[in-house]
Scaffold this motif. Structure first.
Motif, PDB file in Angstrom:
ATOM      1  N   PHE A  23       0.837  -1.206   0.000  1.00 53.80           N
ATOM      2  CA  PHE A  23       0.000   0.000   0.000  1.00 53.80           C
ATOM      3  C   PHE A  23       0.868   1.251   0.000  1.00 53.80           C
ATOM      4  CE2 PHE A  23      -2.092   3.389   2.389  1.00 53.80           C
ATOM      5  CZ  PHE A  23      -3.199   3.588   1.596  1.00 53.80           C
ATOM      6  N   LEU A  24       1.907   1.277   0.838  1.00 53.56           N
ATOM      7  CA  LEU A  24       2.802   2.441   0.895  1.00 53.56           C
ATOM      8  C   LEU A  24       3.526   2.649  -0.434  1.00 53.56           C
ATOM      9  CD1 LEU A  24       4.349   2.189   4.473  1.00 53.56           C
ATOM     10  CD2 LEU A  24       2.777   3.933   3.605  1.00 53.56           C
ATOM     11  N   ASP A  25       3.972   1.555  -1.050  1.00 46.32           N
ATOM     12  CA  ASP A  25       4.639   1.660  -2.352  1.00 46.32           C
ATOM     13  C   ASP A  25       3.693   2.229  -3.414  1.00 46.32           C
ATOM     14  OD1 ASP A  25       6.937   0.629  -1.236  1.00 46.32           O
ATOM     15  OD2 ASP A  25       6.674  -1.395  -2.070  1.00 46.32           O
ATOM     16  N   LEU A  26       2.456   1.732  -3.409  1.00 52.11           N
ATOM     17  CA  LEU A  26       1.463   2.243  -4.363  1.00 52.11           C
ATOM     18  C   LEU A  26       1.167   3.717  -4.109  1.00 52.11           C
ATOM     19  CD1 LEU A  26      -1.048  -0.751  -4.606  1.00 52.11           C
ATOM     20  CD2 LEU A  26       0.584   0.028  -6.349  1.00 52.11           C
ATOM     21  N   TYR A  27       1.081   4.085  -2.824  1.00 52.68           N
ATOM     22  CA  TYR A  27       0.816   5.483  -2.465  1.00 52.68           C
ATOM     23  C   TYR A  27       1.969   6.373  -2.934  1.00 52.68           C
ATOM     24  CZ  TYR A  27      -0.260   9.630   0.247  1.00 52.68           C
ATOM     25  OH  TYR A  27      -0.534  10.916   0.619  1.00 52.68           O
ATOM     26  N   ALA A  28       3.193   5.903  -2.750  1.00 49.86           N
ATOM     27  CA  ALA A  28       4.366   6.662  -3.187  1.00 49.86           C
ATOM     28  C   ALA A  28       4.361   6.818  -4.704  1.00 49.86           C
ATOM     29  CB  ALA A  28       5.645   5.976  -2.710  1.00 49.86           C
ATOM     30  N   GLN A  29       4.024   5.736  -5.419  1.00 50.23           N
ATOM     31  CA  GLN A  29       3.964   5.803  -6.876  1.00 50.23           C
ATOM     32  C   GLN A  29       2.875   6.779  -7.326  1.00 50.23           C
ATOM     33  OE1 GLN A  29       3.419   1.812  -8.299  1.00 50.23           O
ATOM     34  NE2 GLN A  29       5.525   1.193  -7.842  1.00 50.23           N
ATOM     35  N   VAL A  33       3.344  10.094  -9.516  1.00 48.31           N
ATOM     36  CA  VAL A  33       2.586  10.311 -10.752  1.00 48.31           C
ATOM     37  C   VAL A  33       1.858  11.653 -10.683  1.00 48.31           C
ATOM     38  CG1 VAL A  33       0.616   9.500 -12.118  1.00 48.31           C
ATOM     39  CG2 VAL A  33       2.373   7.883 -11.384  1.00 48.31           C
ATOM     40  N   LYS A  34       1.235  11.941  -9.547  1.00 43.32           N
ATOM     41  CA  LYS A  34       0.530  13.223  -9.396  1.00 43.32           C
ATOM     42  C   LYS A  34       1.498  14.390  -9.519  1.00 43.32           C
ATOM     43  CE  LYS A  34      -3.399  11.792  -6.549  1.00 43.32           C
ATOM     44  NZ  LYS A  34      -4.036  11.922  -5.224  1.00 43.32           N
ATOM     45  N   GLN A  35       2.664  14.252  -8.905  1.00 48.50           N
ATOM     46  CA  GLN A  35       3.660  15.320  -8.978  1.00 48.50           C
ATOM     47  C   GLN A  35       4.143  15.502 -10.415  1.00 48.50           C
ATOM     48  OE1 GLN A  35       7.133  14.563  -6.614  1.00 48.50           O
ATOM     49  NE2 GLN A  35       7.949  16.627  -6.890  1.00 48.50           N
ATOM     50  N   THR A  36       4.379  14.399 -11.108  1.00 47.56           N
ATOM     51  CA  THR A  36       4.836  14.454 -12.499  1.00 47.56           C
ATOM     52  C   THR A  36       3.777  15.089 -13.393  1.00 47.56           C
ATOM     53  OG1 THR A  36       6.158  12.464 -12.146  1.00 47.56           O
ATOM     54  CG2 THR A  36       5.684  13.059 -14.423  1.00 47.56           C
ATOM     55  N   ILE A  37       2.529  14.693 -13.187  1.00 49.36           N
ATOM     56  CA  ILE A  37       1.430  15.271 -13.972  1.00 49.36           C
ATOM     57  C   ILE A  37       1.307  16.761 -13.664  1.00 49.36           C
ATOM     58  CG2 ILE A  37      -1.082  15.306 -14.257  1.00 49.36           C
ATOM     59  CD1 ILE A  37      -1.003  12.239 -13.957  1.00 49.36           C
ATOM     60  N   GLY A  38       1.421  17.117 -12.399  1.00 48.04           N
ATOM     61  CA  GLY A  38       1.342  18.533 -12.016  1.00 48.04           C
ATOM     62  C   GLY A  38       2.431  19.350 -12.680  1.00 48.04           C
ATOM     63  N   GLN A  39       3.654  18.824 -12.702  1.00 49.27           N
ATOM     64  CA  GLN A  39       4.765  19.541 -13.333  1.00 49.27           C
ATOM     65  C   GLN A  39       4.546  19.651 -14.842  1.00 49.27           C
ATOM     66  OE1 GLN A  39       7.347  21.138 -11.795  1.00 49.27           O
ATOM     67  NE2 GLN A  39       7.676  21.956 -13.842  1.00 49.27           N
TER      68      GLN A  39
END
Length: 108
Positions: A23-29, A33-39
């Motif tokens: 779960f933590l790994d998925l949350y980190a991914q 992804v959200k950060q990459t999309i935001g950038q």
């Protein structure tokens, strides 16, 4: 008995730990992804602003070109009118001089 119970409890806790790690790994991914999309979105917005600025500058330049074209056509029309008027005056003056010359020749 009790050892078997402890072993089952340890296995259960290890399974829960593994599930939490997944779960933590998925949350980190997901966060990555959200950060990459935001950038990427911010970069796209910056590029769009730059392109809009270029379009605005091009439109301003085109307006100037049209304005200069209209001024040039007006000046050309005025020059043609002036030239035609000048030719008419020159022709009239030439005819007048010819008539005067003819009258002087006739008078003599």
């Amino acid at each position: 008995g009790e050892t078997d119970l402890n072993i089952l409890q340890i296995e259960k806790l290890q399974k829960e730990k593994l599930e939490l790690q997944i779960f933590l790994d998925l949350y980190a991914q997901e966060s990555y992804v959200k950060q990459t999309i935001g950038q990427a979105y911010e970069d796209m917005q910056t590029q769009n602003q730059h392109l809009l600025q270029q379009v605005t500058e091009r439109d301003d330049y085109n307006i100037k070109l049209v304005s200069e074209s209209v001024k040039t056509k007006q000046a050309s029309t005025e020059l043609s009118t002036f030239r035609e008027a000048g030719i008419g005056k020159t022709t009239s003056t030439s005819k007048y001089i010819s008539r005067i010359s003819e009258n002087e020749n006739f008078s003599r």
